[in-house]
Design a protein around this motif. Structure first.
Motif, PDB file in Angstrom:
ATOM      1  N   ASN A 232       8.472   5.756 -13.118  1.00 29.35           N
ATOM      2  CA  ASN A 232       7.194   6.439 -12.897  1.00 29.35           C
ATOM      3  C   ASN A 232       6.228   5.542 -12.115  1.00 29.35           C
ATOM      4  OD1 ASN A 232       5.803   8.900 -13.347  1.00 29.35           O
ATOM      5  ND2 ASN A 232       4.519   7.905 -14.858  1.00 29.35           N
ATOM      6  N   GLU A 233       6.201   4.232 -12.501  1.00 29.11           N
ATOM      7  CA  GLU A 233       5.337   3.296 -11.782  1.00 29.11           C
ATOM      8  C   GLU A 233       5.789   3.151 -10.333  1.00 29.11           C
ATOM      9  OE1 GLU A 233       5.560  -0.243 -14.049  1.00 29.11           O
ATOM     10  OE2 GLU A 233       4.022   0.366 -15.505  1.00 29.11           O
ATOM     11  N   CYS A 236       4.724   6.205  -8.541  1.00 34.59           N
ATOM     12  CA  CYS A 236       3.270   6.176  -8.311  1.00 34.59           C
ATOM     13  C   CYS A 236       2.903   5.152  -7.248  1.00 34.59           C
ATOM     14  CB  CYS A 236       2.543   5.866  -9.621  1.00 34.59           C
ATOM     15  SG  CYS A 236       2.624   7.194 -10.848  1.00 34.59           S
ATOM     16  N   GLU A 237       3.548   3.976  -7.305  1.00 30.02           N
ATOM     17  CA  GLU A 237       3.244   2.951  -6.311  1.00 30.02           C
ATOM     18  C   GLU A 237       3.687   3.410  -4.921  1.00 30.02           C
ATOM     19  OE1 GLU A 237       1.359  -0.249  -5.049  1.00 30.02           O
ATOM     20  OE2 GLU A 237       1.425   0.445  -7.143  1.00 30.02           O
ATOM     21  N   ARG A 240       1.133   5.762  -3.773  1.00 29.51           N
ATOM     22  CA  ARG A 240      -0.077   5.050  -3.350  1.00 29.51           C
ATOM     23  C   ARG A 240       0.127   4.400  -1.977  1.00 29.51           C
ATOM     24  NH1 ARG A 240       0.166   3.213  -8.891  1.00 29.51           N
ATOM     25  NH2 ARG A 240      -1.315   4.365 -10.170  1.00 29.51           N
ATOM     26  N   SER A 267      -0.146   4.826 -14.227  1.00 30.95           N
ATOM     27  CA  SER A 267       1.079   5.552 -13.881  1.00 30.95           C
ATOM     28  C   SER A 267       1.358   6.686 -14.851  1.00 30.95           C
ATOM     29  CB  SER A 267       2.269   4.575 -13.877  1.00 30.95           C
ATOM     30  OG  SER A 267       2.414   3.970 -15.160  1.00 30.95           O
ATOM     31  N   ARG A 272       0.228  10.596 -11.758  1.00 28.42           N
ATOM     32  CA  ARG A 272       1.309  10.876 -10.815  1.00 28.42           C
ATOM     33  C   ARG A 272       1.126  12.249 -10.169  1.00 28.42           C
ATOM     34  NH1 ARG A 272       7.794  10.807 -12.316  1.00 28.42           N
ATOM     35  NH2 ARG A 272       8.538  11.709 -10.356  1.00 28.42           N
ATOM     36  N   LEU A 275      -1.668  12.017  -7.663  1.00 26.68           N
ATOM     37  CA  LEU A 275      -1.239  11.300  -6.464  1.00 26.68           C
ATOM     38  C   LEU A 275      -0.382  12.190  -5.570  1.00 26.68           C
ATOM     39  CD1 LEU A 275      -0.324   7.808  -7.986  1.00 26.68           C
ATOM     40  CD2 LEU A 275      -2.226   8.303  -6.454  1.00 26.68           C
ATOM     41  N   GLN A 276       0.503  12.941  -6.186  1.00 28.48           N
ATOM     42  CA  GLN A 276       1.349  13.835  -5.405  1.00 28.48           C
ATOM     43  C   GLN A 276       0.520  14.888  -4.670  1.00 28.48           C
ATOM     44  OE1 GLN A 276       4.840  13.483  -5.090  1.00 28.48           O
ATOM     45  NE2 GLN A 276       4.344  14.885  -3.411  1.00 28.48           N
TER      46      GLN A 276
END
Length: 566
Positions: A232-233, A236-237, A240, A267, A272, A275-276
């Motif tokens: 997940n991180e 997310c990264e 980003r 995260s 998430r 961010l998407q």
């Protein structure tokens, strides 16, 4: 003699006195002899009965003591066997009474030890049962019907202490894992959905079974959650990074970026998702600004080409860079190329940084070389000349060393990858050799230009004369005197007008005419000299003084200075 024996003799004396006293009384009373005999028999019978009764009591005491000794000995032997100690042995000779007392005391002591051992065994068994239930381990194998030995009790105590340590370590591990599991679940917005997860998170910690199987299951659960969290991180990264890249390519203003700054950390699932959504919005905006985005990627491509030391041929090999049809396909080609270049640079970053370091050192070396050939550097204001010379000397040592280090690393890299490491379209060491060769050729060219310039200047001075120099710049030199100049055709040097550009004798190097002519006075011709090579300012000054000293009294070549014949 014992005191008891003395008392016995005194008792006999008392009895004798008593009988004598009785006889005296009987004598005074006048009791006949036969009655005296009867009365004496009665006294004898009373004394005998009393003594017999006393003897019987003492005999009974002796029997009881002997019986007690026998019983104590039997019990003591049994206790010694149960307690695994040596049988009791009476030291030296002793009486029946003392022996019975010692045996009875020893029996009581043995009984106490037996009770204490049995109590400790029971307590250890209870502790062992409790710990084994928590740790899900088998109970300690011990015979609870027999009396444990001291060694058995010591081993049992050590076993229980080990169980306590195991419980403490497993409990600490359980608490740590539980805390990490709870944090991971919070980050993942995950609620316990299995009975085991609920037992871990929701139930009392003391009720959790600390078995090896449960600990292993806990670790497995934590690894699964951490893997999901890492994934997940990473997602997310990646989102980003994609957002930042799109921001830069689309030139999103800072105010708009600040609006979603809260999404750039964390995260969790909601982060998430947000961010998407931002990526989708920027992708749609990118499609609307295709040309602007592709041009931004091309700027980045050019930067990576520079960092990777790409030659012009390598740059031209990527044909889409020069296309003007800004389509989605063209954007995908640029994206793929920038990813490839970025990965290529990261893999070889250490080598490229080493080459960049050599490039910087090489440029600094060339700058020092340029300054070394600049005469104005001798002004030495603020000690810069000394500082530059130290840096130049240091660089002359470090530059070859850096080249050798890079050569070794590149050779190792080429062996590992089975291909050549190229810098600006050629092998690095060939590139370095070419740079040194170009530097050598440049120095030769500069040297030839200086020689040609000096030659032209000499010819010009021989034809037209040199420009006068300021006398104040000739420190420590006496002015020329006309009397020391040899006359030619009865015309001295002093006859020259103020407009004459002839140089003073001590002004510097005197260059002679390239044409050999006889002077009017008929003196011998002077041979024409050619320009020498490069001279440092110090050598020029020294040479000038030498030529001026040789010039005194010599015959000057025939020249024409502004219409005057010398």
């Amino acid at each position: 003699m014992r005191r008891s024996e003395v008392l016995a003799e005194e008792s006999i004396v008392c009895l004798q006195k008593a009988l004598n006293h009785l006889r005296e009384i009987w004598e005074l009373i006048g009791i006949p002899e036969d009655q005296r005999l009867q009365r004496t028999e009665v006294v004898k019978k009373h004394i005998k009965d009393l003594l017999d009764m006393m003897i019987a009591e003492e005999e009974s005491l002796k029997e009881r003591l002997i019986k007690s000794i026998s019983i104590c000995q039997k019990e003591l032997n049994t206790l010694c066997s149960e307690l695994h100690v040596e049988p009791f042995q009476e030291e030296g000779e002793t009486t029946i009474l003392q022996l019975e007392k010692d045996l009875r005391t020893q029996v009581e002591l043995m009984r106490k030890q037996k009770r204490e051992r049995k109590q400790e065994l029971k307590l250890l068994q209870e502790q062992d049962q409790e710990l084994c239930e928590i740790l899900c381990m088998p109970h300690y194998d011990v015979d609870s019907t027999s009396v444990p030995s001291l060694e058995e009790l010591s081993q049992f105590r050590q076993h229980v202490a080990t169980l306590r340590e195991t419980k403490a370590s497993r409990r600490e591990e359980f608490v740590n894992i539980k805390r990490q599991i709870i944090l991971c679940m919070e980050d993942l917005d995950h609620t316990p959905d299995t009975s085991f997860e609920r037992d871990v998170v929701c139930e009392d910690e003391d009720a959790f079974c600390l078995s090896l199987e449960n600990i292993a299951t806990l670790q497995k659960l934590l690894r699964q959650l951490e893997m999901r969290k890492s994934q997940n991180e990473a997602v997310c990264e990646g989102l980003r990074a994609q957002i930042r890249e799109l921001w830069d390519r689309l030139q999103i203003p800072a105010e708009e970026r600040e609006a979603v700054a809260t999404l750039m950390t964390g995260s969790k699932a909601k982060v998430r998702k947000a961010l998407q959504l931002e990526v989708d919005r920027l992708e749609e905006l990118k499609m609307q600004n295709m040309k602007k985005v592709i041009e931004a990627i091309r700027v980045e491509l050019a930067q990576y080409w520079d960092q990777c030391f790409y030659s012009q041929e390598q740059r031209q090999a990527f044909a889409p860079y020069y296309a003007e049809d800004y389509t989605e396909n063209l954007l995908q080609l640029h994206d793929a190329e920038i990813v490839r270049l970025r990965n290529y640079y990261e893999v070889h970053k250490e080598l490229f940084e080493g080459v960049q370091k050599w490039e910087e050192s090489w440029r600094l070396f060339l700058e020092f070389e340029r300054k070394a050939s600049d005469p104005s550097r001798f002004t030495n204001r603020g000690g810069n000349l000394l500082k530059e010379e130290k840096q130049r000397a240091k660089l002359q040592k470090t530059l070859p060393k850096l080249e050798e280090e890079l050569k070794a690393r590149i050779e190792m890299w080429e062996q590992e990858h089975s291909k050549a490491f190229v810098v600006n379209g050629q092998k690095f060491m060939e590139y370095v050799t070419e740079q040194w060769e170009m530097h050598r050729l440049e120095k030769e060219r500069a040297k030839q230009e200086r020689q040609l310039k000096n030659k032209k200047q000499t010819e010009t001075e021989m034809l037209y004369g040199s420009a006068p120099r300021t006398p104040s710049k000739r420190r420590g030199l006496a002015p020329s005197t006309p009397g020391k100049v040899r006359k030619l055709n009865t015309t001295t040097m002093s006859n020259a007008t103020a407009n004459s550009s002839i140089r003073p004798v001590f002004a510097g190097t005197v260059y002679r005419s390239p044409v050999s002519r006889l002077p009017p006075s008929g003196s011998k011709p002077v041979l024409t000299s050619t320009c020498s090579g490069k001279k440092t300012p110090h050598s020029i000054k020294h040479g000038a003084n030498k030529e001026n000293q040789e010039l005194n009294g010599s015959i000057l070549s025939a020249r024409t200075f502004k219409g005057f014949q010398i």
